[in-house]
Design an enzyme around this catalytic site. Structure first.
Site, mmCIF file in Angstrom:
data_model
loop_
_atom_site.group_PDB
_atom_site.id
_atom_site.type_symbol
_atom_site.label_atom_id
_atom_site.label_comp_id
_atom_site.label_asym_id
_atom_site.label_seq_id
_atom_site.Cartn_x
_atom_site.Cartn_y
_atom_site.Cartn_z
ATOM 1 N N CYS A 59 0.822 -1.225 0.000
ATOM 2 C CA CYS A 59 0.000 0.000 0.000
ATOM 3 C C CYS A 59 0.851 1.269 0.000
ATOM 4 C CB CYS A 59 -0.936 0.005 1.199
ATOM 5 S SG CYS A 59 -2.148 -1.329 1.119
ATOM 6 N N HIS B 217 -3.261 7.605 2.188
ATOM 7 C CA HIS B 217 -3.632 6.284 1.681
ATOM 8 C C HIS B 217 -5.077 6.007 2.101
ATOM 9 C CE1 HIS B 217 -3.786 2.148 0.723
ATOM 10 N NE2 HIS B 217 -3.664 1.701 1.962
ATOM 11 N N ASN C 60 -9.867 0.157 -0.580
ATOM 12 C CA ASN C 60 -8.409 0.232 -0.499
ATOM 13 C C ASN C 60 -7.818 -0.350 -1.792
ATOM 14 O OD1 ASN C 60 -5.704 -0.099 0.026
ATOM 15 N ND2 ASN C 60 -5.984 -0.983 2.069
HETATM 16 O O1 UT7 Z 1 -3.720 -0.673 3.498
HETATM 17 C C1 UT7 Z 1 -3.054 -1.341 4.474
HETATM 18 C C2 UT7 Z 1 -3.554 -1.226 5.700
HETATM 19 N N1 UT7 Z 1 -4.773 -1.911 6.034
HETATM 20 C C3 UT7 Z 1 -5.501 -1.270 6.897
HETATM 21 O O2 UT7 Z 1 -5.249 -0.147 7.199
HETATM 22 C C4 UT7 Z 1 -6.611 -2.017 7.565
HETATM 23 C C5 UT7 Z 1 -6.567 -1.704 9.030
HETATM 24 N N2 UT7 Z 1 -7.620 -2.318 9.782
HETATM 25 C C6 UT7 Z 1 -8.904 -1.924 9.672
HETATM 26 O O3 UT7 Z 1 -9.226 -1.082 8.880
HETATM 27 C C7 UT7 Z 1 -9.907 -2.519 10.621
HETATM 28 O O4 UT7 Z 1 -9.235 -3.239 11.637
HETATM 29 C C8 UT7 Z 1 -10.928 -3.440 9.913
HETATM 30 C C9 UT7 Z 1 -11.860 -2.609 9.082
HETATM 31 C C10 UT7 Z 1 -10.214 -4.476 9.081
HETATM 32 C C11 UT7 Z 1 -11.768 -4.160 10.971
HETATM 33 O O5 UT7 Z 1 -12.407 -3.224 11.828
HETATM 34 P P1 UT7 Z 1 -12.317 -3.408 13.401
HETATM 35 O O6 UT7 Z 1 -13.145 -2.352 14.001
HETATM 36 O O7 UT7 Z 1 -10.862 -3.474 13.778
HETATM 37 O O8 UT7 Z 1 -13.057 -4.790 13.603
HETATM 38 P P2 UT7 Z 1 -12.480 -6.138 14.242
HETATM 39 O O9 UT7 Z 1 -11.479 -6.760 13.360
HETATM 40 O O10 UT7 Z 1 -12.121 -5.855 15.659
HETATM 41 O O11 UT7 Z 1 -13.795 -7.040 14.221
HETATM 42 C C12 UT7 Z 1 -14.961 -6.704 14.980
HETATM 43 C C13 UT7 Z 1 -16.006 -7.756 14.740
HETATM 44 C C14 UT7 Z 1 -15.480 -9.189 14.883
HETATM 45 O O12 UT7 Z 1 -16.498 -9.964 15.475
HETATM 46 P P3 UT7 Z 1 -16.418 -10.306 17.048
HETATM 47 O O13 UT7 Z 1 -15.122 -11.025 17.230
HETATM 48 O O14 UT7 Z 1 -16.447 -8.970 17.742
HETATM 49 O O15 UT7 Z 1 -17.632 -11.135 17.250
HETATM 50 C C15 UT7 Z 1 -15.301 -9.638 13.451
HETATM 51 O O16 UT7 Z 1 -15.417 -11.029 13.306
HETATM 52 O O17 UT7 Z 1 -16.499 -7.670 13.385
HETATM 53 C C16 UT7 Z 1 -16.433 -8.946 12.748
HETATM 54 N N3 UT7 Z 1 -16.195 -8.739 11.335
HETATM 55 C C17 UT7 Z 1 -17.184 -8.509 10.458
HETATM 56 N N4 UT7 Z 1 -18.515 -8.426 10.607
HETATM 57 C C18 UT7 Z 1 -19.246 -8.153 9.516
HETATM 58 C C19 UT7 Z 1 -15.021 -8.721 10.682
HETATM 59 N N5 UT7 Z 1 -15.234 -8.468 9.379
HETATM 60 C C20 UT7 Z 1 -16.550 -8.340 9.217
HETATM 61 C C21 UT7 Z 1 -17.370 -8.062 8.115
HETATM 62 N N6 UT7 Z 1 -18.710 -7.976 8.310
HETATM 63 N N7 UT7 Z 1 -16.874 -7.856 6.875
#
Ligand code: UT7
Length: 323
Positions: free
Chosen positions: A113, A250, A280
């Site tokens: 990225c 980004h 992204n």
């Molecule tokens: O370009 C390179 C860099 N990449 C990034 O910058 C990405 C950085 N990370 C992020 O943007 C975020 O961490 C995400 C958008 C990937 C995830 O958001 P989050 O607020 O950190 O969510 P999380 O991973 O803590 O997940 C929260 C909940 C989980 O369920 P439980 O464990 O709380 O029951 C996940 O399983 O959301 C669940 N979850 C989803 N639910 C619905 C994860 N993906 C999804 C989804 N739809 N697509």
């Protein structure tokens, strides 16, 4: 002092739009979750048979047209991608061939990225070292090809696209009033290499593999790393958040963009964001956002523009450019 001045910009997005609703029909997710957590509503997906080099060539042609130049005017093509057409040769060579360019040098650069920011810095260094007068700097990706479409934690985040600029070596005064690339700060830390990676490759598995990410871990580091390289740019150039006309980050997650701008004291109305429609697009995200803001006349000649990116590796970097 030689400065690498932006002479033209272009971009290309594949025609097919994939909405959050489309994804909700494929995996256990919802429009509400994706919008709340990322700000993304839709992204583009390359058609079957449409390769990274096709996207990159379209973006390059549009940048050349904007610059009023032809491929004959270019000495160097630096193409940032993590999704090359083939393991080798470099996708940049395919673009060179498509442009009908048989001179100069073309090569790929891999910083995921952060690729476009790394490529701008690399091309700037090459031009200042006298390795040519004009460079095409391209960020192009077809991340849709390396997504696991059954993994909701990654497949909702990424999209395909390409963006390009033409840099030209021009004489500057050596002050920050000069047009061109004024500073570049690049970083990487391989201790984080397993937090965002592709689980395949020619030397390890002999397969292409799929994107794997510990999203929360990446999120946790992102704002600090972004702030680190932007603060370095401010210190190196004697500038601050109030001097910046536009912040072009980004485009990974609206929450990361907002938190970075807030931490750095950059006003909201200076932030360029396209994540809502592009998702992204990895190395393509910064030039796609840049082109949108140039096209709609937000970014004008003489404006001070801060670029930044952070991604797999981890890699992260900033470039301060006077447009
Ligand atoms: O370009 C390179 C860099 N990449 C990034 O910058 C990405 C950085 N990370 C992020 O943007 C975020 O961490 C995400 C958008 C990937 C995830 O958001 P989050 O607020 O950190 O969510 P999380 O991973 O803590 O997940 C929260 C909940 C989980 O369920 P439980 O464990 O709380 O029951 C996940 O399983 O959301 C669940 N979850 C989803 N639910 C619905 C994860 N993906 C999804 C989804 N739809 N697509």
């Amino acid at each position: 002092m030689i400065r690498s001045v932006v002479r033209g910009i272009g971009s290309y997005l594949p025609a097919k739009i994939l909405t959050n609703q489309d994804l909700a029909a494929m995996v256990d997710t919802s429009d509400e979750w994706i919008v709340q957590r990322t700000g993304i509503r839709e992204r583009r997906v390359a058609a079957e048979g449409e390769h990274t080099s096709d996207l990159a060539t379209c973006a390059a042609e549009s940048a050349l047209e904007d610059a009023g130049m032809s491929p004959a005017d270019i000495d160097l093509i630096v193409l940032a991608t993590a999704t090359p057409d083939n393991t080798f040769p470099a996708t940049a060579v395919a673009v060179q061939e498509r442009l009908g360019m048989h001179h100069g040098a073309a090569y790929d650069l891999q910083a995921v990225c952060s690729g476009f920011v790394f490529a701008v810095s690399n091309a700037d260094a090459m031009l200042r070292a006298g390795q040519g007068r004009r460079a095409l700097v391209i960020g192009a990706e077809t991340f849709s090809r390396i997504l696991d479409w059954s993994d909701r934690t990654t497949c909702v985040l990424f999209g395909d696209g390409a963006g390009a600029i033409v840099l030209e070596a021009q004489e500057g005064k050596g002050t920050i009033a000069d047009r061109g690339v004024l500073s570049a700060h690049l970083r990487s830390d391989g201790r984080h290499k397993q937090k965002l990676f592709v689980d395949g490759g020619p030397s390890s598995t002999g397969t292409v593999g799929h994107v794997r990410m510990e999203g929360r871990e990446v999120f946790k580091h992102a704002v600090g790393m972004i702030s680190d390289v932007i603060t370095a740019a401010f210190e190196a150039t004697g500038t601050g958040p109030d001097d910046i006309d536009w912040f072009v980050p980004h485009q990974a997650n609206q929450r990361i963009i907002d938190a970075s701008a807030r931490k750095l004291g950059i006003a909201r109305n200076k932030v360029v964001s396209t994540v809502v429609r592009h998702g992204n697009t990895s190395a393509a995200s910064v030039p796609l956002a840049l082109h949108e803001a140039v096209r709609d006349k937000r970014i004008k000649t003489g404006d001070l523009v801060m670029l930044e990116a952070m991604g797999g590796g981890f890699t992260w970097g900033s470039a301060l450019v006077r447009w």
